[in-house]
Scaffold this active site. Structure first.
Site, mmCIF file in Angstrom:
data_model
loop_
_atom_site.group_PDB
_atom_site.id
_atom_site.type_symbol
_atom_site.label_atom_id
_atom_site.label_comp_id
_atom_site.label_asym_id
_atom_site.label_seq_id
_atom_site.Cartn_x
_atom_site.Cartn_y
_atom_site.Cartn_z
ATOM 1 N N ARG A 20 46.293 44.650 47.205
ATOM 2 C CA ARG A 20 47.644 44.256 46.823
ATOM 3 C C ARG A 20 47.581 42.973 46.018
ATOM 4 N NH1 ARG A 20 51.742 47.974 46.911
ATOM 5 N NH2 ARG A 20 51.078 49.551 48.427
ATOM 6 N N ARG A 64 19.446 48.941 41.620
ATOM 7 C CA ARG A 64 20.107 47.704 41.186
ATOM 8 C C ARG A 64 21.599 47.763 41.509
ATOM 9 N NH1 ARG A 64 19.602 45.698 35.023
ATOM 10 N NH2 ARG A 64 21.014 47.470 34.733
ATOM 11 N N GLU A 112 20.678 34.656 27.901
ATOM 12 C CA GLU A 112 20.714 36.070 27.541
ATOM 13 C C GLU A 112 21.842 36.306 26.554
ATOM 14 O OE1 GLU A 112 21.594 38.257 31.120
ATOM 15 O OE2 GLU A 112 23.378 37.059 31.544
ATOM 16 N N LYS A 122 25.514 42.813 38.698
ATOM 17 C CA LYS A 122 26.079 43.420 37.493
ATOM 18 C C LYS A 122 27.556 43.708 37.772
ATOM 19 C CE LYS A 122 24.709 46.780 33.931
ATOM 20 N NZ LYS A 122 24.415 45.836 32.861
#
Length: 300
Positions: A99, A52, A184, A151
């Site tokens: 930067r 993942r 969720e 993620k």
């Protein structure tokens, strides 16, 4: 005994670990991560977590600086250096130094940090008594803006939602999509039990496809508990017989109150309790097998 982190390919004492102030993870949240758990020396579904991580990195156009077996070896070395057999592990990869004001290019190379801390599970009272959740007006980031399957380390929206839930006396925040449907939690997947069957929002359309979520679905189907991934309106949470959350650290965590109202009978329900026991057995069984096979050393 010093605490060790794994930084850019070598073990470094925590107090001596340094990352550039121009790292794009610091400047922009430009990176990905994984959280894993070790039990009795074995890492639960390590390779699925690392796969993942690879997919998340690909999703933001970031080339991982190590092959997946290299990450596995680093996890093993980290646990060994810290003499940990029960731990939470975090793997973070950023695009490296850049930067301020430069959004596209990074000087690189990518920054890789692995850390671990002892962890034997949540306070047992949380599983025994259950937790409260809050449904917030703050909405989930839409998939058109950021793929939920990535993620990402950009977690400000989750931090703010969790703080708001805490201020409302809740353990976790439940996020809705733009249409008012359940997605969720800030760090968890959501399951409802209705009439003896499980329902969970689709992933990745409505949330991260969690490794623990996947394991619970496997366990439910093996126990002949029907499971459906479906769109769930917000009211379904309050009308459910049982509700629980899943993630790597929380395992199967019962929800007994939402919006100040009891869920079902106001205590952890039988399906939740059964799946929690099945999951804990799976966790110890798979981690025990991994440790016995030598995966406590991190080599595949």
């Amino acid at each position: 005994m010093p605490v060790w982190v794994h930084l850019n390919g070598r073990l470094v004492a925590e107090g001596e670990a340094r990352v550039s102030v121009f790292d794009r993870g610091f400047l922009y949240g430009d990176g990905v991560f994984e959280s894993l758990r070790a039990v009795d020396g074995g890492v639960f579904r390590r390779d699925r977590h690392l796969e993942r991580l690879r997919r998340s990195a690909a999703g933001i156009g970031l080339d991982l600086p190590l092959p997946l077996p290299g990450f596995a070896a680093a996890i093993g070395d980290l646990l060994a250096a810290n003499r940990l057999r029960d731990a939470r592990i975090r793997v973070t990869v950023t695009r490296g130094a850049g930067r301020p004001g430069e959004y596209v290019e990074a000087e690189g190379p990518a920054t890789v940090v692995l850390s671990a801390a002892g962890f034997a599970g949540l306070d047992p009272a949380l599983h025994r008594d259950g937790v409260a959740v809050a449904i917030l007006p703050r909405r989930q980031i839409p998939p058109e803006a950021l793929d939920p399957a990535i993620k990402s380390i950009s977690r400000l929206s989750s931090v703010l939602a969790r703080r708001e839930a805490r201020d409302r006396g809740a353990f976790e925040a439940i996020l809705l999509d733009g249409g008012g449907n359940l997605t969720e939690g800030t760090v968890s997947n959501l399951f409802l039990v209705r009439g003896g069957r499980l329902a969970t929002p689709p992933a990745p359309a409505d949330g991260l496809p969690g490794i623990t979520r996947e394991a619970v679905i496997e366990l439910a189907r093996a126990a002949s508990i029907p499971v459906a991934e479906e769109t769930l309106p917000a009211r379904a949470l309050l009308e459910a017989d049982e509700v629980f959350l899943t993630n790597t650290s929380w395992e199967v965590l019962p929800v007994v109150r939402a919006e100040g109202r009891p869920i079902g009978g106001g205590s952890p329900g039988p399906v939740t309790q059964d799946l929690f026991q099945r999951y804990r057995e799976m966790l110890r069984r798979e981690c025990g097998a991994a440790a016995a096979a030598g995966d406590e050393g991190g080599r595949p």
